[in-house]
Design an enzyme around this catalytic site. Sequence first.
Site, PDB file in Angstrom:
ATOM      1  N   HIS A  37     -38.719 -37.665  14.996  1.00  0.00           N
ATOM      2  CA  HIS A  37     -38.428 -36.614  13.549  1.00  0.00           C
ATOM      3  C   HIS A  37     -39.085 -35.186  13.436  1.00  0.00           C
ATOM      4  O   HIS A  37     -40.182 -34.638  13.945  1.00  0.00           O
ATOM      5  CB  HIS A  37     -39.377 -37.641  12.681  1.00  0.00           C
ATOM      6  CG  HIS A  37     -38.036 -36.895  11.333  1.00  0.00           C
ATOM      7  ND1 HIS A  37     -36.985 -36.983  10.188  1.00  0.00           N
ATOM      8  CD2 HIS A  37     -38.587 -35.665  10.597  1.00  0.00           C
ATOM      9  CE1 HIS A  37     -37.220 -36.429   9.650  1.00  0.00           C
ATOM     10  NE2 HIS A  37     -38.261 -35.403   9.165  1.00  0.00           N
ATOM     11  N   MET A  41     -37.977 -24.986   9.883  1.00  0.00           N
ATOM     12  CA  MET A  41     -38.565 -24.533   9.202  1.00  0.00           C
ATOM     13  C   MET A  41     -38.679 -23.387   8.596  1.00  0.00           C
ATOM     14  O   MET A  41     -38.959 -23.190  10.069  1.00  0.00           O
ATOM     15  CB  MET A  41     -40.047 -25.107   8.129  1.00  0.00           C
ATOM     16  CG  MET A  41     -40.485 -26.327   7.922  1.00  0.00           C
ATOM     17  SD  MET A  41     -41.727 -26.993   7.288  1.00  0.00           S
ATOM     18  CE  MET A  41     -41.738 -28.512   7.317  1.00  0.00           C
ATOM     19  N   HIS A  70     -34.391 -33.068  11.205  1.00  0.00           N
ATOM     20  CA  HIS A  70     -34.354 -33.057  10.131  1.00  0.00           C
ATOM     21  C   HIS A  70     -34.501 -31.007   9.665  1.00  0.00           C
ATOM     22  O   HIS A  70     -35.439 -30.818   9.945  1.00  0.00           O
ATOM     23  CB  HIS A  70     -35.488 -33.262   9.413  1.00  0.00           C
ATOM     24  CG  HIS A  70     -35.430 -33.095   8.150  1.00  0.00           C
ATOM     25  ND1 HIS A  70     -37.575 -33.505   7.299  1.00  0.00           N
ATOM     26  CD2 HIS A  70     -34.755 -32.027   6.684  1.00  0.00           C
ATOM     27  CE1 HIS A  70     -37.056 -33.017   6.115  1.00  0.00           C
ATOM     28  NE2 HIS A  70     -35.565 -32.752   5.868  1.00  0.00           N
ATOM     29  N   MET A  72     -34.304 -27.777   7.074  1.00  0.00           N
ATOM     30  CA  MET A  72     -35.377 -27.571   5.818  1.00  0.00           C
ATOM     31  C   MET A  72     -35.173 -26.063   6.051  1.00  0.00           C
ATOM     32  O   MET A  72     -35.890 -25.205   5.691  1.00  0.00           O
ATOM     33  CB  MET A  72     -36.844 -27.580   5.892  1.00  0.00           C
ATOM     34  CG  MET A  72     -36.993 -29.182   5.504  1.00  0.00           C
ATOM     35  SD  MET A  72     -38.145 -30.052   5.540  1.00  0.00           S
ATOM     36  CE  MET A  72     -38.448 -30.971   7.072  1.00  0.00           C
ATOM     37  N   GLY A 148     -47.106 -31.302   6.110  1.00  0.00           N
ATOM     38  CA  GLY A 148     -47.312 -33.112   6.071  1.00  0.00           C
ATOM     39  C   GLY A 148     -47.828 -33.148   5.168  1.00  0.00           C
ATOM     40  O   GLY A 148     -49.309 -31.651   4.649  1.00  0.00           O
ATOM     41  N   GLY A 178     -41.934 -38.071   4.123  1.00  0.00           N
ATOM     42  CA  GLY A 178     -42.786 -37.635   3.188  1.00  0.00           C
ATOM     43  C   GLY A 178     -44.295 -38.430   2.788  1.00  0.00           C
ATOM     44  O   GLY A 178     -43.053 -39.388   2.159  1.00  0.00           O
ATOM     45  N   GLY A 179     -44.929 -38.282   3.191  1.00  0.00           N
ATOM     46  CA  GLY A 179     -46.204 -39.679   2.199  1.00  0.00           C
ATOM     47  C   GLY A 179     -45.988 -41.021   2.460  1.00  0.00           C
ATOM     48  O   GLY A 179     -46.926 -42.015   2.107  1.00  0.00           O
ATOM     49  N   SER A 200     -48.611 -37.814   9.296  1.00  0.00           N
ATOM     50  CA  SER A 200     -49.847 -37.142   9.750  1.00  0.00           C
ATOM     51  C   SER A 200     -50.356 -39.165   9.782  1.00  0.00           C
ATOM     52  O   SER A 200     -51.362 -39.249  10.043  1.00  0.00           O
ATOM     53  CB  SER A 200     -50.587 -36.900   8.125  1.00  0.00           C
ATOM     54  OG  SER A 200     -50.179 -37.620   6.822  1.00  0.00           O
TER      55      SER A 200
HETATM   56  C1  DX5 Z   1     -42.089 -32.676   4.874  1.00  0.00           C
HETATM   57  C2  DX5 Z   1     -41.053 -32.622   6.369  1.00  0.00           C
HETATM   58  C3  DX5 Z   1     -41.726 -34.640   6.697  1.00  0.00           C
HETATM   59  C4  DX5 Z   1     -43.889 -34.445   7.532  1.00  0.00           C
HETATM   60  C5  DX5 Z   1     -43.789 -35.460   6.602  1.00  0.00           C
HETATM   61  O1  DX5 Z   1     -41.265 -31.004   4.705  1.00  0.00           O
HETATM   62  O2  DX5 Z   1     -40.268 -32.910   6.149  1.00  0.00           O
HETATM   63  O3  DX5 Z   1     -41.013 -34.972   8.246  1.00  0.00           O
HETATM   64  O4  DX5 Z   1     -44.002 -33.714   7.898  1.00  0.00           O
HETATM   65  O5  DX5 Z   1     -45.300 -35.967   6.796  1.00  0.00           O
HETATM   66  P1  DX5 Z   1     -45.889 -36.899   6.504  1.00  0.00           P
HETATM   67  O6  DX5 Z   1     -45.961 -37.724   6.344  1.00  0.00           O
HETATM   68  O7  DX5 Z   1     -47.866 -36.234   6.836  1.00  0.00           O
HETATM   69  O8  DX5 Z   1     -45.803 -36.768   4.889  1.00  0.00           O
HETATM   70 ZN    ZN Z   2     -39.120 -34.212   7.985  1.00  0.00          ZN
END
Ligand code: DX5
Ligand code: ZN
Length: 230
Positions: A37, A41, A70, A72, A148, A178-179, A200
């Site tokens: 993934h 950003m 992804h 953003m 993250g 996320g999370g 993470s």
């Molecule tokens: C958040 C990202 C996620 C992020 C997830 O903006 O799109 O992909 O890296 O990170 P964790 O798993 O640490 O929440």
């Molecule tokens: Zn992501």
Amino acid sequence: MTFDRKIKIAPSILSADFANFGQECKAIEAQGADWVHIDVMDGHFVPNITFGPSTVKALKPHVKTVMDVHLMIAPVDPYIDAFAEAGADVITAHVEAGPHIHRTLQAIRSAGAKAGLALNPGTPVAAVEQLLDMVDLICVMGVNPGFGGQKFIHSQLDKIRALRSMIGDRPIHIELDGGCDPSTAPLIAQAGADVLVAGSAVFRGGSVSKPEVYGDNICAIREAAVGAMA
Ligand code: DX5
Ligand code: ZN
């Protein structure tokens, strides 16, 4: 890319060593990652900046599984061809990124990639209703995008459940981003997600010289998710 609903773990390289992405991708794949993934950003749609199509292109030879990109960013459309040419297998755009998400999804598929649609935590599930035949993946954000290591927003579980029933038999992946960690993965999998993004929780404690930690972390998330489905 064949379709199935088996649990897939997609480590987010947002939590990897930014000076060593190529080796990090190889390490997570060798340790059992199903997809890679890649979080793009722009410092405008989200309050953080990562990298663009040239980094994704440089990573392509190091990724043998699925390159899950992804975006953003806003606007999205001017960059779709560049990410497709860089080798993205899935390109996900946010429904909140502009007024013409329908056109964006069309452009992603015409560029030859699978089309993903991401929903911020504050966006209702109804936003995808008119788009179901245009998407290969729906990404439910478990946190507000940008960083993250944030805490999972539990109200997103209801969104996953609603999407799962809305999708029916359509070959659309539900991704949770996320999370996700071994404590939330069971809830996420039970709600109906099949692609679990974790940054993470995968990279924590490991490195390219200690890759087995990545393997243990991936296993822990997978076992928690798969165990909850049994
Ligand atoms: C958040 C990202 C996620 C992020 C997830 O903006 O799109 O992909 O890296 O990170 P964790 O798993 O640490 O929440
Ligand atoms: Zn992501």
